[in-house]
Design a protein around this motif. Structure first.
Motif, mmCIF file in Angstrom:
data_model
loop_
_atom_site.group_PDB
_atom_site.id
_atom_site.type_symbol
_atom_site.label_atom_id
_atom_site.label_comp_id
_atom_site.label_asym_id
_atom_site.label_seq_id
_atom_site.Cartn_x
_atom_site.Cartn_y
_atom_site.Cartn_z
ATOM 1 N N MET A 1 23.045 -3.742 12.543
ATOM 2 C CA MET A 1 23.776 -2.614 13.391
ATOM 3 C C MET A 1 22.582 -1.492 12.629
ATOM 4 S SD MET A 1 23.958 -2.365 16.659
ATOM 5 C CE MET A 1 25.011 -3.559 16.528
ATOM 6 N N LYS A 2 22.538 -1.360 11.642
ATOM 7 C CA LYS A 2 22.161 0.647 11.076
ATOM 8 C C LYS A 2 20.884 -0.037 11.264
ATOM 9 C CE LYS A 2 26.133 2.173 8.877
ATOM 10 N NZ LYS A 2 26.261 2.574 7.351
ATOM 11 N N GLU A 3 20.047 -0.987 10.828
ATOM 12 C CA GLU A 3 18.757 -0.864 10.175
ATOM 13 C C GLU A 3 17.806 -1.255 12.079
ATOM 14 O OE1 GLU A 3 17.896 -4.147 8.003
ATOM 15 O OE2 GLU A 3 18.415 -3.076 6.257
ATOM 16 N N LEU A 4 18.783 -1.693 12.798
ATOM 17 C CA LEU A 4 17.890 -1.675 13.804
ATOM 18 C C LEU A 4 18.044 -1.007 15.415
ATOM 19 C CD1 LEU A 4 16.728 -3.244 16.584
ATOM 20 C CD2 LEU A 4 19.088 -3.675 17.277
ATOM 21 N N PHE A 5 18.978 0.312 14.907
ATOM 22 C CA PHE A 5 19.183 1.275 15.605
ATOM 23 C C PHE A 5 18.221 3.009 14.752
ATOM 24 C CE2 PHE A 5 20.478 6.380 15.299
ATOM 25 C CZ PHE A 5 21.121 6.222 16.396
ATOM 26 N N GLU A 68 17.798 -5.907 20.542
ATOM 27 C CA GLU A 68 16.477 -6.438 19.149
ATOM 28 C C GLU A 68 15.245 -7.496 19.283
ATOM 29 O OE1 GLU A 68 19.755 -9.367 17.370
ATOM 30 O OE2 GLU A 68 21.147 -8.471 18.147
ATOM 31 N N PHE A 69 15.298 -7.610 20.695
ATOM 32 C CA PHE A 69 13.626 -8.349 21.114
ATOM 33 C C PHE A 69 12.579 -7.496 20.214
ATOM 34 C CE2 PHE A 69 11.323 -11.616 22.975
ATOM 35 C CZ PHE A 69 10.264 -11.302 23.194
ATOM 36 N N ASN A 70 11.800 -7.372 19.758
ATOM 37 C CA ASN A 70 10.686 -6.810 19.199
ATOM 38 C C ASN A 70 9.078 -7.631 19.132
ATOM 39 O OD1 ASN A 70 9.553 -4.228 18.016
ATOM 40 N ND2 ASN A 70 10.734 -4.619 16.226
ATOM 41 N N VAL A 71 8.521 -7.044 19.431
ATOM 42 C CA VAL A 71 6.398 -7.624 18.677
ATOM 43 C C VAL A 71 6.362 -6.183 17.949
ATOM 44 C CG1 VAL A 71 6.482 -8.752 21.068
ATOM 45 C CG2 VAL A 71 6.042 -6.541 21.051
#
Length: 348
Positions: A1-5, A68-71
């Motif tokens: 979660m921390k990495e995504l944020f 979360e979806f990322n490109v």
């Protein structure tokens, strides 16, 4: 979660074209620059109150930080004037990534599988003749004929290319690249004239499709992409029907008529005439001196047509009307408030 944020916070800050110090100022010092740095390194998370304030300061919704979806967009060909600046360039890139993410997510909801194929990938481009051959083959493969292209953006979208228009400074021309290495993307400045949009879109198409010889330098590649764009708008056979094989003089009404019919600027018409040997280098230089006083071609006709990217919105309305997604999700994907989306969306 921390990495995504952490990744999302940095992305939102770059998108807003501000530094960490400027972000601290926007939130009126609610947290320090040191805290912002730790957030972006994934070392700690803000509380709910700070999260909401950060979202407001950066112009995003709170759930943006946890999407979360990322490109990844790679092989970018970015055309700009030097005065645009690094911050603005990075902000434009982040904005495009965000739009493409939402675009691809929407296609996933609708079970749309985009499969792009390049019908001229096997051709190696070295010179002007190679450009003309590539254009003729592409027109044949795409079954376009030799007449004027009525809507370039619509054509590209029909061919599975994501065309995105953004509100950008005049210094930004456009760029092309590949999302996740398989989805072609073309980005245009929505503030351009219709003729400039058409030429820029096809220039970027050249970057996506053309297989250039390693012997060509970057400047020559750019020139070949412009030649490709002009040839797409008015192929050699059509061009010579309109203007003839050799000319010593060309009247302004002729140029205006071609501009209005084919949606190509007078400057691009004359450059094409020079490239095809219809006019001499001397005549072209004299024209360049004359047009330098009116680079925008004000009062010199305009193409009567539309060039806007509509596919994303069409897919969005389809998904909402078929109840594949909720109105709330549709508003989120279109980066609108729910009330604003409800106002423009009417299901029958």
């Amino acid at each position: 979660m921390k990495e995504l944020f952490a990744k999302r916070l940095k992305s939102a800050r770059i998108l807003a074209a501000i530094s960490q110090d400027e972000l601290v100022a926007r939130i009126e010092g609610m947290v320090s620059k040191n805290a912002i740095s730790k957030y972006e390194r994934g070392e700690m998370m803000p509380n709910g109150k700070v999260l909401i304030v950060l979202a407001k300061a950066l112009g995003v919704k709170p759930d943006y930080f946890f999407r979360e979806f990322n490109v990844e967009i790679e092989q970018i060909e970015f055309r700009k004037k030097s005065k645009l600046g690094v911050k603005r360039v990075n902000a434009i890139r982040e904005k495009v990534v965000d739009i493409v993410e939402r675009y691809l997510e929407l296609e996933q909801f609708l079970s749309i599988k985009s499969e792009f194929r390049n019908p001229i990938a096997h051709l190696v481009i070295k010179n002007q003749d190679d450009i003309e051959n590539a254009v003729n083959l592409l027109l044949k493969k795409w079954k376009l004929g030799l007449n004027a292209l009525p809507n370039v953006i619509e054509l590209l979208e029909d061919k599975e290319i994501k065309v995105i228009e953004i509100d950008a400074p005049e210094a930004f021309d456009g760029f092309s690249g590949w999302a996740d290495r398989k989805f072609p993307v073309i980005v245009l400045n929505q503030n351009f004239s219709i003729e400039r949009k058409r030429l820029t879109a096809l220039h970027e198409l050249g970057h996506l499709l053309l297989n250039f010889s390693d012997q060509l330098e970057h400047k020559e590649v750019e020139r070949k992409c412009f030649q490709f764009a002009a040839a797409m708008l008015i192929p050699e056979e059509t061009f010579k029907i309109e203007l003839g094989g050799k000319r010593t003089h060309i009247s302004l009404p002729e140029l205006v008529s071609i501009k209005e019919t084919y949606g190509i600027s007078i400057q691009a018409i004359m450059a094409r005439a020079k490239d095809l040997g219809v006019i001499s280098e001397h005549l072209f230089i004299n024209f360049r001196k004359w047009i330098s006083r009116n680079k925008t071609e004000a009062g010199l006709g305009s193409y009567i047509g539309k060039e806007n990217s509509n596919r994303f919105k069409q897919l969005l309305y389809r998904a909402a009307s078929e109840e594949v997604i909720s109105l709330s999700k549709a508003a989120n994907l279109s980066n609108q408030k729910l009330a604003a989306f409800r106002k423009e969306f009417v299901a029958i």
